[in-house]
Structures are given as structure tokens and as C-alpha cells.
Design a protein around this motif. Structure first.
Motif, short mmCIF file in Angstrom:
data_model
loop_
_atom_site.label_atom_id
_atom_site.label_comp_id
_atom_site.label_asym_id
_atom_site.label_seq_id
_atom_site.Cartn_x
_atom_site.Cartn_y
_atom_site.Cartn_z
N SER A 159 -0.11 -4.96 3.59
CA SER A 159 0.53 -3.74 4.08
C SER A 159 1.05 -3.94 5.49
CB SER A 159 -0.48 -2.58 4.04
OG SER A 159 0.01 -1.44 4.69
N LEU A 198 -9.97 1.17 2.52
CA LEU A 198 -9.43 0.71 1.23
C LEU A 198 -10.37 -0.29 0.57
CD1 LEU A 198 -5.58 0.19 1.63
CD2 LEU A 198 -6.74 1.73 0.04
N GLU A 199 -10.87 -1.23 1.35
CA GLU A 199 -11.77 -2.23 0.78
C GLU A 199 -13.06 -1.60 0.28
OE1 GLU A 199 -10.49 -6.46 2.74
OE2 GLU A 199 -12.19 -5.40 3.64
N LYS A 246 0.82 -1.21 0.00
CA LYS A 246 0.00 0.00 0.00
C LYS A 246 0.85 1.26 0.00
CE LYS A 246 -1.93 1.90 3.72
NZ LYS A 246 -1.69 3.37 3.66
N ARG A 299 -9.17 -7.16 -1.87
CA ARG A 299 -9.21 -7.26 -0.42
C ARG A 299 -7.90 -6.79 0.20
NH1 ARG A 299 -13.01 -10.93 1.26
NH2 ARG A 299 -12.68 -9.94 3.28
N VAL A 300 -7.96 -6.50 1.49
CA VAL A 300 -6.79 -6.14 2.28
C VAL A 300 -6.52 -7.27 3.27
CG1 VAL A 300 -5.78 -4.50 3.92
CG2 VAL A 300 -7.25 -3.67 2.07
N ALA A 358 -7.75 -0.37 6.54
CA ALA A 358 -8.10 -1.57 5.77
C ALA A 358 -9.55 -1.52 5.32
CB ALA A 358 -7.84 -2.82 6.61
N ILE A 399 -4.04 -6.79 -1.24
CA ILE A 399 -3.17 -5.76 -0.67
C ILE A 399 -2.61 -6.27 0.65
CG2 ILE A 399 -3.07 -3.43 0.31
CD1 ILE A 399 -5.26 -2.63 -1.68
N THR A 444 -4.96 6.58 2.64
CA THR A 444 -5.71 5.62 1.82
C THR A 444 -6.12 6.28 0.51
OG1 THR A 444 -7.76 6.23 2.96
CG2 THR A 444 -6.56 4.32 3.81
#
Length: 267
Positions: free
Chosen positions: A118, A137-138, A74, A147-148, A134, A116, A84
Motif C-alpha cells: 500500500s 491489518l496484520e 489496500k 502480511r503488509v 499496517a 499487501i 482498515t
């Protein structure tokens, strides 16, 4: 909640040990300026880079890695660090990788092919900022089904949670969470073996080293997220360690003649 493992100290020790014993694990299989230059047909480019470190093409037919899973960092790979915010050119790049009919990461043919991973977003269940990153971002990438990866606390055992963390020792962050990342993809039927995964990131000491630990391929985004696509002209997001890695990579490659390691079976 039990504290997570002290991965900063562990990562430092691993980096030093690797540089002394296996410096090839510190070098990427492919170097690009930024994520924007990531080739769609990444396997073909990895094959070209591999041919220069193994047997000459006339002695051994060129094999092309069948890449099925893409692991993305990320901070300073997709987003400016500690944010983000995905700059539009980077978001457009993700969309092309997920919608191109020829992409190995097409959302229809490989819905779980991009993850992702991170050391901020999703990496600390006890740090609300990273939990929120997270989730944010999703939400932004829900239409691309990206997905994270979530790191679980060491005390957590049993089946995977909703975020799909694979089995293994809990609390591991990069570069130690490779086995858990592989498990995540295996559980979803994305991969059968580690050399079907490519890890893309801006740090040699975390992303490239994790790929080596996994037995996967690595792509180094040497310049990170460049200022040309952000609202801060002239901004260089690379930190001190990242800049040291640039010098170290050049030294290993040019002065020491070290070649990047390749996954087992590709020697």
C-alpha cells in the motif's frame, strides 16, 4: 529519521514518461470490476488475455502463467480508502483464496504467497497512522497469514527487519518498490522469477505501472470497493486521478489501439 523520497513527484514524472514512451505499461493484463471477481486460477485467465495480444493460438501453443505470488493494494481494492475496514464479502474472498485446496495461494502450500503493498499502510515509517494501519491489518488477517509490506526509511541499511522488507534502495513506495517486493518473495522461496507474480489494485498509475516495472502481471480493479458492500449506499470511492485513468485507459485501448505489455518471454 531521514525523509522518504518524494515519490509523488517521481511517480508523476514516471507516469508522464511512460505514457509518452511505453503506453502499453499503463494498461492492465486483466480488468475486473472489483477484487471479488478475481479468479482463483488467475494464470488461466491471464493466458486467455495474453493470447489476444500475441500470436494466434493456432500458431503458438497457449502457455499458462504459473502464478505463485499475489500482491494486493489496500485502499479502494480491499478497503474503503484511508481505513482498515475490510468489508465482509472481501474478507470472505481472501479466506477462499487462502483455504481453497485448489488455490495457488493456499495458506498451507504457499504460506507467504499473499502480500499487501500500500501507499498508506506500511509505506511511511515516520507517519504513525500508516504504521498503525499496517499493524491493524496484520492483526485482522493474522489467521490468514497475510502480511503488509513495510517501506524502510532511506537511511536504514543492512539486513531485513521483522516485516521482511527486501534488499534494495530504501524509501521506495509504489510504483518504485517493485524490486523490494520481488526480493520479499524471493527471500521466502515463493518465486523464482517476476512473471510468477500478479499485482492487483485499483490504480493504473501505481499498481499496474509497478507490475510493469517489476516484469510481472497486473489486474485492474476498475470499480474499486463498490458501495454495494459498504454502509454508504451510492458512495464511489474513486478519486479524481482514478477517474482520469478510466478515460485514459479507454483512449489508449480503443482509440490508439495500444495493447497491454506482457512480461519478458510472453511476447
Amino acid at each position: 529519521m531521514a525523509p522518504l523520497l518524494n515519490t509523488n513527484l517521481q511517480a508523476f514524472n514516471l507516469t508522464v514518461s511512460t505514457l509518452l514512451k511505453q503506453p502499453s505499461h499503463f494498461l492492465p493484463n486483466l480488468t475486473i470490476p472489483t477484487f471479488l471477481e478475481l479468479p482463483e486460477q488467475i494464470g488461466q485467465h491471464l493466458a486467455s488475455s495474453t493470447s489476444s495480444t500475441t500470436s494466434p493460438p493456432e500458431q503458438k501453443p497457449q502457455r499458462i502463467p504459473q502464478i505463485k505470488a499475489l500482491v494486493l493494494d489496500k485502499d479502494n481494492t480491499l478497503c474503503p480508502p484511508h481505513t482498515t475496514t475490510i468489508p465482509k464479502p472481501y474478507l470472505d474472498k481472501l479466506e477462499r483464496l487462502r483455504t481453497s485446496p485448489t488455490s495457488p495461494f493456499n495458506i498451507n502450500t504457499n504460506p507467504d504467497g499473499v502480500l499487501i503493498v500500500s501507499n498508506t499502510a506500511g509505506s511511511r515509517p515516520d507517519v504513525q497512522k500508516y504504521v498503525d494501519e499496517a499493524r491493524t491489518l496484520e492483526e485482522k488477517l493474522a489467521y490468514l497469514r497475510i502480511r503488509v509490506f513495510r517501506v524502510q526509511a532511506p537511511a536504514t541499511t543492512g539486513s531485513t527487519d521483522g516485516a521482511g522488507v527486501g534488499a534494495g534502495v530504501k524509501g521506495r513506495r509504489k510504483p518504485f518498490c517493485g524490486p523490494d517486493v520481488l526480493a520479499w518473495f524471493r527471500e521466502r522461496g515463493v518465486i523464482n522469477q517476476p512473471d510468477e507474480v500478479v499485482v492487483v489494485g485499483d490504480r493504473l498509475g501505481t499498481d499496474t505501472l509497478m507490475a510493469a516495472q517489476m516484469g510481472s502481471w497486473s489486474v485492474w480493479c476498475k470499480d474499486g470497493v463498490t458501495h454495494s458492500v459498504t454502509d454508504q449506499p451510492g458512495m464511489d470511492y474513486r478519486g479524481f486521478l482514478a477517474k482520469v485513468e478510466i478515460v485514459l485507459e479507454r483512449y489508449l485501448r480503443e482509440s490508439r489501439g495500444v495493447k497491454a505489455r506482457v512480461p519478458n518471454g510472453w511476447e
